[in-house]
Design a protein around this motif. Structure first.
Motif, PDB file in Angstrom:
ATOM      1  N   MET A  49     165.263  32.462  45.712  1.00  0.00           N
ATOM      2  CA  MET A  49     165.408  32.154  47.135  1.00  0.00           C
ATOM      3  C   MET A  49     164.598  30.910  47.540  1.00  0.00           C
ATOM      4  O   MET A  49     164.504  30.589  48.726  1.00  0.00           O
ATOM      5  CB  MET A  49     164.988  33.348  47.983  1.00  0.00           C
ATOM      6  N   ASN A  50     163.994  30.252  46.561  1.00  0.00           N
ATOM      7  CA  ASN A  50     163.156  29.091  46.843  1.00  0.00           C
ATOM      8  C   ASN A  50     162.121  29.363  47.926  1.00  0.00           C
ATOM      9  O   ASN A  50     162.039  28.634  48.918  1.00  0.00           O
ATOM     10  CB  ASN A  50     164.006  27.903  47.287  1.00  0.00           C
ATOM     11  N   PRO A  51     161.340  30.395  47.758  1.00  0.00           N
ATOM     12  CA  PRO A  51     160.391  30.740  48.817  1.00  0.00           C
ATOM     13  C   PRO A  51     159.253  29.722  48.902  1.00  0.00           C
ATOM     14  O   PRO A  51     158.934  29.066  47.910  1.00  0.00           O
ATOM     15  CB  PRO A  51     159.855  32.094  48.381  1.00  0.00           C
ATOM     16  N   GLU A  52     158.668  29.628  50.081  1.00  0.00           N
ATOM     17  CA  GLU A  52     157.473  28.794  50.247  1.00  0.00           C
ATOM     18  C   GLU A  52     156.305  29.389  49.481  1.00  0.00           C
ATOM     19  O   GLU A  52     155.465  28.668  48.947  1.00  0.00           O
ATOM     20  CB  GLU A  52     157.084  28.717  51.732  1.00  0.00           C
ATOM     21  N   ILE A  53     156.254  30.724  49.466  1.00  0.00           N
ATOM     22  CA  ILE A  53     155.130  31.419  48.826  1.00  0.00           C
ATOM     23  C   ILE A  53     155.663  32.570  47.985  1.00  0.00           C
ATOM     24  O   ILE A  53     156.532  33.312  48.436  1.00  0.00           O
ATOM     25  CB  ILE A  53     154.177  32.031  49.880  1.00  0.00           C
ATOM     26  N   MET A  54     155.112  32.714  46.792  1.00  0.00           N
ATOM     27  CA  MET A  54     155.418  33.894  45.975  1.00  0.00           C
ATOM     28  C   MET A  54     154.257  34.878  46.088  1.00  0.00           C
ATOM     29  O   MET A  54     153.084  34.490  45.943  1.00  0.00           O
ATOM     30  CB  MET A  54     155.611  33.494  44.511  1.00  0.00           C
ATOM     31  N   LEU A  55     154.597  36.134  46.310  1.00  0.00           N
ATOM     32  CA  LEU A  55     153.586  37.173  46.444  1.00  0.00           C
ATOM     33  C   LEU A  55     153.760  38.176  45.311  1.00  0.00           C
ATOM     34  O   LEU A  55     154.878  38.642  45.068  1.00  0.00           O
ATOM     35  CB  LEU A  55     153.766  37.905  47.781  1.00  0.00           C
ATOM     36  N   PHE A  56     152.688  38.489  44.620  1.00  0.00           N
ATOM     37  CA  PHE A  56     152.758  39.436  43.505  1.00  0.00           C
ATOM     38  C   PHE A  56     151.818  40.594  43.796  1.00  0.00           C
ATOM     39  O   PHE A  56     150.622  40.378  43.984  1.00  0.00           O
ATOM     40  CB  PHE A  56     152.301  38.770  42.209  1.00  0.00           C
ATOM     41  N   ASP A  57     152.350  41.817  43.814  1.00  0.00           N
ATOM     42  CA  ASP A  57     151.496  42.977  44.050  1.00  0.00           C
ATOM     43  C   ASP A  57     151.313  43.751  42.742  1.00  0.00           C
ATOM     44  O   ASP A  57     152.171  44.524  42.337  1.00  0.00           O
ATOM     45  CB  ASP A  57     152.087  43.884  45.126  1.00  0.00           C
ATOM     46  N   GLU A  58     150.202  43.540  42.094  1.00  0.00           N
ATOM     47  CA  GLU A  58     149.882  44.184  40.817  1.00  0.00           C
ATOM     48  C   GLU A  58     151.085  44.169  39.876  1.00  0.00           C
ATOM     49  O   GLU A  58     151.568  45.225  39.441  1.00  0.00           O
ATOM     50  CB  GLU A  58     149.391  45.611  41.060  1.00  0.00           C
ATOM     51  N   PRO A  59     151.540  42.970  39.532  1.00  0.00           N
ATOM     52  CA  PRO A  59     152.795  42.872  38.780  1.00  0.00           C
ATOM     53  C   PRO A  59     152.730  43.455  37.378  1.00  0.00           C
ATOM     54  O   PRO A  59     153.768  43.697  36.781  1.00  0.00           O
ATOM     55  CB  PRO A  59     153.048  41.358  38.721  1.00  0.00           C
ATOM     56  N   THR A  60     151.525  43.700  36.867  1.00  0.00           N
ATOM     57  CA  THR A  60     151.459  44.218  35.488  1.00  0.00           C
ATOM     58  C   THR A  60     150.894  45.624  35.405  1.00  0.00           C
ATOM     59  O   THR A  60     150.784  46.177  34.313  1.00  0.00           O
ATOM     60  CB  THR A  60     150.587  43.304  34.592  1.00  0.00           C
ATOM     61  N   SER A  61     150.567  46.236  36.548  1.00  0.00           N
ATOM     62  CA  SER A  61     149.842  47.511  36.418  1.00  0.00           C
ATOM     63  C   SER A  61     150.735  48.673  36.003  1.00  0.00           C
ATOM     64  O   SER A  61     150.231  49.707  35.593  1.00  0.00           O
ATOM     65  CB  SER A  61     149.059  47.829  37.689  1.00  0.00           C
ATOM     66  N   ALA A  62     152.076  48.509  36.068  1.00  0.00           N
ATOM     67  CA  ALA A  62     152.952  49.584  35.584  1.00  0.00           C
ATOM     68  C   ALA A  62     153.378  49.356  34.133  1.00  0.00           C
ATOM     69  O   ALA A  62     154.177  50.113  33.606  1.00  0.00           O
ATOM     70  CB  ALA A  62     154.189  49.695  36.479  1.00  0.00           C
ATOM     71  N   LEU A  63     152.836  48.308  33.519  1.00  0.00           N
ATOM     72  CA  LEU A  63     153.287  47.945  32.172  1.00  0.00           C
ATOM     73  C   LEU A  63     152.296  48.408  31.111  1.00  0.00           C
ATOM     74  O   LEU A  63     151.097  48.526  31.374  1.00  0.00           O
ATOM     75  CB  LEU A  63     153.437  46.422  32.066  1.00  0.00           C
ATOM     76  N   ASP A  64     152.813  48.628  29.906  1.00  0.00           N
ATOM     77  CA  ASP A  64     151.921  48.928  28.788  1.00  0.00           C
ATOM     78  C   ASP A  64     151.046  47.704  28.527  1.00  0.00           C
ATOM     79  O   ASP A  64     151.522  46.573  28.646  1.00  0.00           O
ATOM     80  CB  ASP A  64     152.728  49.235  27.527  1.00  0.00           C
ATOM     81  N   PRO A  65     149.785  47.948  28.153  1.00  0.00           N
ATOM     82  CA  PRO A  65     148.846  46.827  27.968  1.00  0.00           C
ATOM     83  C   PRO A  65     149.375  45.727  27.045  1.00  0.00           C
ATOM     84  O   PRO A  65     149.165  44.548  27.332  1.00  0.00           O
ATOM     85  CB  PRO A  65     147.614  47.494  27.355  1.00  0.00           C
ATOM     86  N   GLU A  66     150.097  46.115  25.994  1.00  0.00           N
ATOM     87  CA  GLU A  66     150.514  45.080  25.030  1.00  0.00           C
ATOM     88  C   GLU A  66     151.593  44.147  25.584  1.00  0.00           C
ATOM     89  O   GLU A  66     151.834  43.087  25.013  1.00  0.00           O
ATOM     90  CB  GLU A  66     150.946  45.698  23.694  1.00  0.00           C
ATOM     91  N   ILE A  67     152.235  44.527  26.699  1.00  0.00           N
ATOM     92  CA  ILE A  67     153.247  43.606  27.237  1.00  0.00           C
ATOM     93  C   ILE A  67     152.842  42.956  28.562  1.00  0.00           C
ATOM     94  O   ILE A  67     153.608  42.202  29.136  1.00  0.00           O
ATOM     95  CB  ILE A  67     154.640  44.262  27.378  1.00  0.00           C
ATOM     96  N   THR A  68     151.627  43.237  29.039  1.00  0.00           N
ATOM     97  CA  THR A  68     151.208  42.557  30.271  1.00  0.00           C
ATOM     98  C   THR A  68     151.143  41.046  30.045  1.00  0.00           C
ATOM     99  O   THR A  68     151.453  40.268  30.937  1.00  0.00           O
ATOM    100  CB  THR A  68     149.823  43.031  30.765  1.00  0.00           C
ATOM    101  N   GLY A  69     150.796  40.644  28.830  1.00  0.00           N
ATOM    102  CA  GLY A  69     150.609  39.223  28.522  1.00  0.00           C
ATOM    103  C   GLY A  69     151.858  38.387  28.791  1.00  0.00           C
ATOM    104  O   GLY A  69     151.760  37.296  29.337  1.00  0.00           O
ATOM    105  N   GLU A  70     153.032  38.922  28.434  1.00  0.00           N
ATOM    106  CA  GLU A  70     154.253  38.131  28.600  1.00  0.00           C
ATOM    107  C   GLU A  70     154.539  37.871  30.087  1.00  0.00           C
ATOM    108  O   GLU A  70     155.072  36.820  30.446  1.00  0.00           O
ATOM    109  CB  GLU A  70     155.446  38.812  27.909  1.00  0.00           C
ATOM    110  N   VAL A  71     154.177  38.823  30.938  1.00  0.00           N
ATOM    111  CA  VAL A  71     154.388  38.646  32.380  1.00  0.00           C
ATOM    112  C   VAL A  71     153.319  37.705  32.953  1.00  0.00           C
ATOM    113  O   VAL A  71     153.620  36.789  33.724  1.00  0.00           O
ATOM    114  CB  VAL A  71     154.379  40.016  33.103  1.00  0.00           C
ATOM    115  N   LEU A  72     152.078  37.910  32.523  1.00  0.00           N
ATOM    116  CA  LEU A  72     151.001  37.039  33.013  1.00  0.00           C
ATOM    117  C   LEU A  72     151.240  35.593  32.599  1.00  0.00           C
ATOM    118  O   LEU A  72     150.946  34.666  33.358  1.00  0.00           O
ATOM    119  CB  LEU A  72     149.641  37.542  32.509  1.00  0.00           C
TER     120      LEU A  72
ATOM    121  N   VAL B 179     147.900  39.856  43.731  1.00  0.00           N
ATOM    122  CA  VAL B 179     146.968  40.983  43.721  1.00  0.00           C
ATOM    123  C   VAL B 179     146.906  41.488  42.293  1.00  0.00           C
ATOM    124  O   VAL B 179     147.954  41.767  41.689  1.00  0.00           O
ATOM    125  CB  VAL B 179     147.462  42.116  44.654  1.00  0.00           C
ATOM    126  N   THR B 180     145.718  41.576  41.731  1.00  0.00           N
ATOM    127  CA  THR B 180     145.635  41.940  40.308  1.00  0.00           C
ATOM    128  C   THR B 180     144.366  42.693  39.946  1.00  0.00           C
ATOM    129  O   THR B 180     143.321  42.533  40.586  1.00  0.00           O
ATOM    130  CB  THR B 180     145.764  40.674  39.422  1.00  0.00           C
TER     131      THR B 180
END
Ligand code: ADP
Ligand code: MG
Length: 250
Positions: A163-186, A202-203
């Motif tokens: 949507m070409n937003p002015e601002i991207m907001l992330f609310d704990e984008p990796t906290s539902a993920l297994d630790p070994e795959i948080t890296g690919e999202v981060l 938010v992280t």
């Protein structure tokens, strides 16, 4: 670019935000940290007007969208205004909220076509670019139900960017993920930061906040208690509350 002044958000039996001043400059990456229940999600939801503020002022690119006195008349802001500010923000949640009955490309192109009335071909061309950006160009025709959690979150990021937003907001984008795959999202979020996309993240990932953020904001009990560069926040925390929080995260 975005300025929020004296934001108060009350729920039935609690004050989630207590006179918060928060601003972000174009191209800046801000990380928000703090204990559970401190108001981090509520602040993000007030930025994109998923939550109506109780009182305060929200200014985006010099235009004041929401301006309510302490008495709190925010419930009377017309939906049209709220939708306009909402359209300028892209939000990525802890749980991806993708459409499972649509392919990756359809998920990404849905809002540009339905909401922005973009030409289908043009939206799809951009969709393919975004898939490439998040490293999933081979998944265009795959249903999102078939993806791993990390891949789903990368699609959710591409969908937000569509949507070409002015601002991207992330609310704990990796906290539902297994630790070994948080890296690919981060790593995808880090790439966006390097491209100077304006972001609030938010992280709980202190290493990530330290490495990627231009500024770190520490919240506790509905207030911004301390903010500064990663160096200031992580190496020289001033308040006892921040010191306690950081040692609890070790
Ligand atoms: P965080 O994201 O930092 O964990 P939240 O912003 O989710 O904190 O919550 C801040 C406070 O507001 C908490 O006390 C929470 O219980 C309350 N709260 C959040 N959303 C609602 C809601 N929809 N209704 C009532 N209380 C809420
Ligand atoms: Mg939260």
């Amino acid at each position: 670019m975005l300025e929020m002044k004296q934001i108060v958000k009350d729920f039935a039996n609690c004050r989630a935000l207590d006179h918060v001043d928060f601003s972000i400059a174009k191209g800046e990456t801000v990380a928000i940290i703090g204990p559970s229940g401190s108001g981090k999600s509520t602040l993000l939801r007030c930025v994109n007007c998923l939550n109506r503020i109780t009182s305060g002022t929200i200014t985006l690119n010099g235009e004041t969208f929401v301006d309510t006195p302490e008495s709190g008349k925010a419930e009377y802001i017309p939906d049209k205004e709220l939708r306009r500010i909402c359209a300028e923000t892209g939000m990525v949640f802890q749980h991806f909220n993708l459409f499972p009955h649509m392919t990756c490309l359809q998920n990404i192109c849905y809002a540009p076509i339905k909401v922005k009335k973009e030409d289908k071909k043009k939206a799809e061309a951009r969709g393919h670019d975004l898939l490439k950006l998040v490293g999933l160009e081979t998944k265009a025709g795959v249903y999102t139900a078939q993806l791993s959690g990390g891949q789903k979150q990368r699609i959710a990021i591409a969908r937000g960017l569509a949507m070409n937003p002015e601002i991207m907001l992330f609310d704990e984008p990796t906290s539902a993920l297994d630790p070994e795959i948080t890296g690919e999202v981060l790593n995808v979020i880090k790439k966006l930061a390097e491209e100077r996309i304006t972001m609030v993240v938010v992280t709980h990932e202190m290493g990530f906040a330290r490495e990627v953020a231009d500024r770190v904001v520490f919240m506790d009990q509905g207030k911004i208690v301390e903010q500064g560069t990663p160096e200031e926040i992580f190496k020289n925390p001033k308040s006892e509350r921040l010191k306690d929080f950081l040692s609890s995260m070790l």
